[in-house]
Scaffold this active site. Structure first.
Site, PDB file in Angstrom:
ATOM      1  N   SER A 197       0.847  -1.195   0.000  1.00 43.54           N
ATOM      2  CA  SER A 197       0.000   0.000   0.000  1.00 43.54           C
ATOM      3  C   SER A 197       0.882   1.244   0.000  1.00 43.54           C
ATOM      4  O   SER A 197       2.107   1.150   0.010  1.00 43.54           O
ATOM      5  CB  SER A 197      -0.909  -0.001   1.221  1.00 43.54           C
ATOM      6  OG  SER A 197      -0.138   0.166   2.388  1.00 43.54           O
ATOM      7  N   LYS A 198       0.217   2.384   0.006  1.00 47.57           N
ATOM      8  CA  LYS A 198       0.942   3.646  -0.101  1.00 47.57           C
ATOM      9  C   LYS A 198       2.019   3.824   0.960  1.00 47.57           C
ATOM     10  O   LYS A 198       3.065   4.393   0.698  1.00 47.57           O
ATOM     11  CB  LYS A 198      -0.045   4.813  -0.012  1.00 47.57           C
ATOM     12  CG  LYS A 198      -0.770   5.071  -1.313  1.00 47.57           C
ATOM     13  CD  LYS A 198      -1.246   6.523  -1.385  1.00 47.57           C
ATOM     14  CE  LYS A 198      -2.064   6.756  -2.643  1.00 47.57           C
ATOM     15  NZ  LYS A 198      -3.467   6.303  -2.452  1.00 47.57           N
ATOM     16  N   ARG A 199       1.747   3.309   2.134  1.00 42.22           N
ATOM     17  CA  ARG A 199       2.737   3.535   3.198  1.00 42.22           C
ATOM     18  C   ARG A 199       4.036   2.775   2.935  1.00 42.22           C
ATOM     19  O   ARG A 199       5.025   2.959   3.617  1.00 42.22           O
ATOM     20  CB  ARG A 199       2.146   3.179   4.563  1.00 42.22           C
ATOM     21  CG  ARG A 199       1.963   1.727   4.787  1.00 42.22           C
ATOM     22  CD  ARG A 199       1.104   1.441   6.009  1.00 42.22           C
ATOM     23  NE  ARG A 199       0.573   0.101   5.910  1.00 42.22           N
ATOM     24  CZ  ARG A 199       1.306  -0.981   6.163  1.00 42.22           C
ATOM     25  NH1 ARG A 199       2.548  -0.860   6.560  1.00 42.22           N
ATOM     26  NH2 ARG A 199       0.789  -2.173   6.013  1.00 42.22           N
ATOM     27  N   HIS A 200       4.032   1.887   1.940  1.00 40.98           N
ATOM     28  CA  HIS A 200       5.280   1.197   1.588  1.00 40.98           C
ATOM     29  C   HIS A 200       6.133   2.021   0.626  1.00 40.98           C
ATOM     30  O   HIS A 200       7.123   1.528   0.104  1.00 40.98           O
ATOM     31  CB  HIS A 200       4.972  -0.155   0.937  1.00 40.98           C
ATOM     32  CG  HIS A 200       4.410  -1.154   1.904  1.00 40.98           C
ATOM     33  ND1 HIS A 200       3.118  -1.588   1.859  1.00 40.98           N
ATOM     34  CD2 HIS A 200       4.969  -1.780   2.958  1.00 40.98           C
ATOM     35  CE1 HIS A 200       2.910  -2.455   2.835  1.00 40.98           C
ATOM     36  NE2 HIS A 200       4.017  -2.580   3.523  1.00 40.98           N
ATOM     37  N   GLY A 201       5.725   3.249   0.377  1.00 43.69           N
ATOM     38  CA  GLY A 201       6.513   4.089  -0.530  1.00 43.69           C
ATOM     39  C   GLY A 201       5.937   4.069  -1.925  1.00 43.69           C
ATOM     40  O   GLY A 201       4.739   3.877  -2.099  1.00 43.69           O
TER      41      GLY A 201
END
Length: 479
Positions: A250-254
């Site tokens: 997801s987005k929090r993985h960059g």
RNA sequence: GUCCCCGUCGUCUAGCUCGGCCUAGGACACCGGCCUUUCACGUCGGUAACACGGGUUCAAAUCCCGUCGGGGACGCCA
């Protein structure tokens, strides 16, 4: 039977690399079988769907080279244009008693879920409106009419539903586990599971290829197909892509959008190769052209377990494709990245190609290549003080002046050969080894101790900039 | 919690369908040698895995059962 596969993104955000991989597999399977690949836009959620994300999705797919045979701009492939079809199908189910209105409020449903959770049951709808009588010609809910009910699918409670998945194998679901899902919202909008079934049916999809997060939806969709009097298509659920922490990417993985990789200087072939190879393999082969991917692709060679996204391997593939690109093509790719930084290219196409040639084996992305190129592109270079302290010492002044003079006299005939000869003359005169001369020159010309071969650097830089920088360095070490 | 899926080097994987050819192969990353004007490239070599426990069998990474672990889904989102 001709194979028809589809990819059905929702235009509610950027095109995500985990998501696009399912599309890639659907595309590869379709092409492998000389079938039809369809792009459909799942935009029933009109609140969250935007034109911007639609454009981004379309552009991302084009960049990746995933082309579709049917789909946008044809308006028939947007769910938002098919509402009347969904309504018609819902009315049919209602008439046949295969669907029913549910008057439960959101609060009631919420309480129901909490209760189930307390009792350690699967949280789901308990069917409390299932047996309430209703008129078979009941109007569908509509936002404008303010009708305060939803339509639920009457899911069979007996028996089991079997998904014979092309990737995962057989998964058996007890029908008692499947609650009655909402097929039409109270605002008159069909839900995903209902719209998808009708689309897959109407577009005569033969193989539904998607992420395995959809596997739990599949028995429900199959039941709807059957209620509508149709046979469901074949299903292939691809394992998902995880972030380095092992949870759904997801987005929090960059960086996760296709655009982000394009901007970071990745080549589309690298991304496609990487994504294809994550969860699928063909023996020990690592590098695949698009043609090979299409030729070899097969669900039998797909793994069943989720894969962790490995940025390093993508980088290695990108590096591979950068080296493989014809020089002129690579230079064309590099140009916009230079311009984006507001730098100007002090030469023609041939010059740019020479420059790129010296850098391509030192950079893993186009952005990295431009990072390394700044000493070629800027008029004024900054000299790293530590490098200067180490190599620009007073005793370097004389040889540096000598090489400057040599190069100046070569002038327009300057090339790697003539530079090399000049270096050899100076080395002989001062009894120096190449390293002793090359390092100070390198610092003077590039500002640091790391660069391409010094002869190549000089050949690209040209006589006038080279001599100017050498003399500037001499002045610097004399003060 | 319930249901479903999954489990070979740190990561992606080959092998598993048809048990023996597996003292488990390849790739990325990592470590070391060579090459060398720096850094890279290249090249050669190395470290590193069958989740665990029971079966079945002459023989199991491969078949069966269980355990544990991980993930996903449980929405009037898709």
């Amino acid at each position: 039977m001709t194979v028809r596969t589809r990819y059905a993104p929702s235009p509610t955000g950027a095109l995500h690399i985990g998501n696009v991989r399912s599309g890639l597999f659907a595309y590869l399977f379709g092409r492998h079988n000389h079938g039809t690949f369809i792009l459909r836009i799942d935009d029933t959620d009109r609140e969250r769907s935007t034109k911007e994300s639609l454009d981004e999705i379309l552009e991302s797919l084009k960049w990746l080279g995933i082309d579709w045979d049917e789909g946008p701009p044809d308006p028939g492939y947007f769910q938002s244009n098919r509402f009347e079809r969904y309504r018609e199908a819902a009315r049919q189910l209602l008439r046949e008693g295969k669907a029913y209105p549910c008057y439960c409020t959101a609060a009631e449903l919420d309480a129901m879920r909490k209760q189930a959770e307390r009792e350690h049951r699967k949280p789901g709808y308990d069917g409390r409106c299932r047996e309430k009588p209703f008129a078979p010609d009941l109007e569908l809910p509509a936002a404008s009419a303010g009708r305060n009910y939803t339509i639920r699918f009457r899911s069979p409670h007996e028996g089991e539903t079997v998904v014979d998945d092309l990737v995962k194998g057989r998964a058996v679901f007890d029908n008692a586990e499947l609650d009655d899902l909402i097929i039409f919202r109270s605002d008159g909008v069909p839900t995903y599971n209902f719209a998808t079934v009708l689309d897959d049916a109407d577009f005569r999809i033969t193989h539904v290829v998607r992420g395995d997060d959809h596997l739990p939806n599949t028995p429900r969709q199959m039941q709807i197909f059957r209620a509508l009097g149709m046979e469901p298509p074949a299903y292939a659920h691809m394992p998902m892509v995880m972030g380095p922490d092992g949870t759904k990417l997801s987005k929090r993985h960059g960086a996760t959008s296709v655009f982000a990789y394009r901007e970071a200087g990745y080549l589309p072939e690298a991304l496609v190769n990487y994504l294809a190879r994550l969860g699928w393999s063909h023996g020990d082969q690592e590098i695949f052209s698009r043609e090979e991917l299409i030729d070899y692709f097969d669900f039998d060679a797909c793994g069943k377990s989720a894969g962790i996204f490995n940025a390093e391997k993508l980088l290695w593939l990108n590096f591979h494709y950068m080296k493989e690109r014809p020089l002129a093509a690579l230079a064309r790719e590099v140009r916009p990245f230079i311009e984006k930084r507001g730098l100007t290219i002090p030469g023609d196409d041939a010059w740019l190609e020479k420059m790129v040639a010296t850098l391509r084996e030192r950079a893993k992305t186009l952005v990295e290549l431009v990072d390394f190129a700044s000493f070629y592109l800027k008029d004024e270079i900054e000299i790293d003080p530590k490098a200067a302290a180490k190599f620009l010492k007073p005793e370097a002044a004389e040889p540096l002046a000598a090489i400057a003079d040599e190069l100046e006299s070569i002038g327009g005939n300057l090339n790697e050969e003539s530079v090399k000869a000049a270096f050899e003359r100076v080395m002989a005169r001062y009894a120096m080894k190449l390293g002793q001369l090359a390092q100070p020159v390198r610092v003077a010309l590039t500002g640091g101790t790391v660069s391409p071969g010094i002869f190549e650097v000089i050949a690209v830089l040209g006589p006038s900039r080279t001599v100017t920088r050498l003399r500037a360095a001499i002045r610097r070490l004399q003060t």
